[in-house]
Design a protein around this motif. Structure first.
Motif, PDB file in Angstrom:
ATOM      1  N   VAL A   3       2.104  -1.076  -6.133  1.00 17.68           N
ATOM      2  CA  VAL A   3       1.747  -0.208  -5.005  1.00 17.68           C
ATOM      3  C   VAL A   3       0.344   0.317  -5.251  1.00 17.68           C
ATOM      4  O   VAL A   3       0.101   1.091  -6.176  1.00 17.68           O
ATOM      5  CB  VAL A   3       2.738   0.952  -4.854  1.00 17.68           C
ATOM      6  CG1 VAL A   3       2.394   1.782  -3.602  1.00 17.68           C
ATOM      7  CG2 VAL A   3       4.161   0.434  -4.773  1.00 17.68           C
ATOM      8  N   SER A   4      -0.568  -0.125  -4.414  1.00 16.43           N
ATOM      9  CA  SER A   4      -1.969   0.233  -4.616  1.00 16.43           C
ATOM     10  C   SER A   4      -2.713   0.124  -3.295  1.00 16.43           C
ATOM     11  O   SER A   4      -2.427  -0.739  -2.471  1.00 16.43           O
ATOM     12  CB  SER A   4      -2.610  -0.688  -5.654  1.00 16.43           C
ATOM     13  OG  SER A   4      -3.997  -0.419  -5.765  1.00 16.43           O
ATOM     14  N   SER A   5      -3.699   0.990  -3.119  1.00 15.61           N
ATOM     15  CA  SER A   5      -4.539   0.918  -1.936  1.00 15.61           C
ATOM     16  C   SER A   5      -5.783   0.090  -2.211  1.00 15.61           C
ATOM     17  O   SER A   5      -6.605  -0.125  -1.320  1.00 15.61           O
ATOM     18  CB  SER A   5      -4.935   2.331  -1.479  1.00 15.61           C
ATOM     19  OG  SER A   5      -5.564   3.027  -2.531  1.00 15.61           O
TER      20      SER A   5
ATOM     21  N   ASP B 290       5.563   3.950  -8.226  1.00 15.56           N
ATOM     22  CA  ASP B 290       6.677   3.010  -8.139  1.00 15.56           C
ATOM     23  C   ASP B 290       6.304   1.640  -8.699  1.00 15.56           C
ATOM     24  O   ASP B 290       7.160   0.757  -8.805  1.00 15.56           O
ATOM     25  CB  ASP B 290       7.118   2.834  -6.672  1.00 15.56           C
ATOM     26  CG  ASP B 290       7.705   4.102  -6.082  1.00 15.56           C
ATOM     27  OD1 ASP B 290       7.416   4.388  -4.904  1.00 15.56           O
ATOM     28  OD2 ASP B 290       8.453   4.811  -6.800  1.00 15.56           O
ATOM     29  N   THR B 291       5.052   1.456  -9.062  1.00 16.28           N
ATOM     30  CA  THR B 291       4.604   0.189  -9.631  1.00 16.28           C
ATOM     31  C   THR B 291       5.335  -0.099 -10.929  1.00 16.28           C
ATOM     32  O   THR B 291       5.341   0.719 -11.853  1.00 16.28           O
ATOM     33  CB  THR B 291       3.090   0.224  -9.883  1.00 16.28           C
ATOM     34  OG1 THR B 291       2.412   0.345  -8.625  1.00 16.28           O
ATOM     35  CG2 THR B 291       2.629  -1.042 -10.594  1.00 16.28           C
TER      36      THR B 291
ATOM     37  N   GLU C 108       8.449   4.348   1.829  1.00 25.54           N
ATOM     38  CA  GLU C 108       7.480   5.369   1.407  1.00 25.54           C
ATOM     39  C   GLU C 108       7.034   5.140  -0.038  1.00 25.54           C
ATOM     40  O   GLU C 108       7.064   6.054  -0.866  1.00 25.54           O
ATOM     41  CB  GLU C 108       8.105   6.763   1.559  1.00 25.54           C
ATOM     42  CG  GLU C 108       8.543   7.088   2.972  1.00 25.54           C
ATOM     43  CD  GLU C 108       9.267   8.437   3.050  1.00 25.54           C
ATOM     44  OE1 GLU C 108      10.150   8.592   3.907  1.00 25.54           O
ATOM     45  OE2 GLU C 108       8.935   9.321   2.240  1.00 25.54           O
TER      46      GLU C 108
ATOM     47  N   LYS D 156       5.093   4.669  -3.452  1.00 27.36           N
ATOM     48  CA  LYS D 156       4.038   5.429  -4.106  1.00 27.36           C
ATOM     49  C   LYS D 156       3.457   4.604  -5.248  1.00 27.36           C
ATOM     50  O   LYS D 156       4.144   3.722  -5.792  1.00 27.36           O
ATOM     51  CB  LYS D 156       4.600   6.733  -4.672  1.00 27.36           C
ATOM     52  CG  LYS D 156       5.294   7.624  -3.651  1.00 27.36           C
ATOM     53  CD  LYS D 156       5.903   8.841  -4.331  1.00 27.36           C
ATOM     54  CE  LYS D 156       6.613   9.742  -3.317  1.00 27.36           C
ATOM     55  NZ  LYS D 156       7.212  10.933  -3.973  1.00 27.36           N
ATOM     56  N   PRO D 157       2.230   4.880  -5.651  1.00 33.05           N
ATOM     57  CA  PRO D 157       1.647   4.141  -6.782  1.00 33.05           C
ATOM     58  C   PRO D 157       2.523   4.218  -8.043  1.00 33.05           C
ATOM     59  O   PRO D 157       2.584   3.238  -8.806  1.00 33.05           O
ATOM     60  CB  PRO D 157       0.302   4.828  -6.988  1.00 33.05           C
ATOM     61  CG  PRO D 157      -0.067   5.321  -5.619  1.00 33.05           C
ATOM     62  CD  PRO D 157       1.238   5.759  -5.012  1.00 33.05           C
TER      63      PRO D 157
ATOM     64  N   GLN E  65       0.851  -1.187   0.000  1.00 31.37           N
ATOM     65  CA  GLN E  65       0.000   0.000   0.000  1.00 31.37           C
ATOM     66  C   GLN E  65       0.893   1.247   0.000  1.00 31.37           C
ATOM     67  O   GLN E  65       2.053   1.180   0.419  1.00 31.37           O
ATOM     68  CB  GLN E  65      -0.897   0.002   1.225  1.00 31.37           C
ATOM     69  CG  GLN E  65      -1.931  -1.109   1.239  1.00 31.37           C
ATOM     70  CD  GLN E  65      -2.943  -0.946   2.359  1.00 31.37           C
ATOM     71  OE1 GLN E  65      -2.787  -0.129   3.256  1.00 31.37           O
ATOM     72  NE2 GLN E  65      -4.013  -1.728   2.291  1.00 31.37           N
ATOM     73  N   PRO E  66       0.386   2.344  -0.475  1.00 29.98           N
ATOM     74  CA  PRO E  66       1.168   3.593  -0.451  1.00 29.98           C
ATOM     75  C   PRO E  66       1.687   3.886   0.955  1.00 29.98           C
ATOM     76  O   PRO E  66       0.954   3.751   1.940  1.00 29.98           O
ATOM     77  CB  PRO E  66       0.165   4.642  -0.913  1.00 29.98           C
ATOM     78  CG  PRO E  66      -0.781   3.885  -1.780  1.00 29.98           C
ATOM     79  CD  PRO E  66      -0.918   2.532  -1.139  1.00 29.98           C
ATOM     80  N   GLY E  67       2.965   4.251   1.033  1.00 25.98           N
ATOM     81  CA  GLY E  67       3.585   4.540   2.313  1.00 25.98           C
ATOM     82  C   GLY E  67       4.290   3.361   2.953  1.00 25.98           C
ATOM     83  O   GLY E  67       5.079   3.551   3.889  1.00 25.98           O
TER      84      GLY E  67
END
Length: 115
Positions: free
Chosen positions: A113-115, A89-90, A84, A86-87, A13-15
């Protein structure tokens, strides 16, 4: 010949943080530069981080301050600590090395990276 094998990718997840590892086998004494690259869908492969002879480190502007590359000489591994996240970074992350002046890569590991 040298073989590079990545591990440690996955979903975050982000972060959050992830740690990638790259195991190397073969004639690794002929490797001069160790690196991590990534390639997002529809984009070109880009350098994320690298370790140069003498220990100099280089990071792309997009990951500077968040990612950290390190090498364990005893275990013949190179790691990428990603904090940290971030989306954006996918991507598929590739371990890379310069071997006898030629760039070689592992098979890649997916980081999402996804919520």
């Amino acid at each position: 010949q040298v073989q590079l094998v990545e591990s440690g990718g996955g979903l975050a997840q982000p972060g959050e943080s992830l740690r990638l590892s790259c195991g190397a086998s073969g004639s690794i004494t002929s490797i001069t530069v160790w690196s991590w690259y990534r390639q997002a869908p529809g984009k070109e492969r880009e350098l994320v981080a690298a370790i140069y002879p003498g220990g100099q480190l280089k990071y792309s502007d997009s990951v500077k301050g968040r990612f950290s590359i390190s090498r364990n000489n005893a275990r013949n591994t190179v790691s990428l600590q990603m904090n940290e996240l971030k989306p954006e970074d996918t991507a598929v992350y590739y371990c890379g090395a310069v071997y006898w002046g030629r760039n070689i890569y592992g098979q890649g590991t997916q980081v999402t990276v996804s919520s």
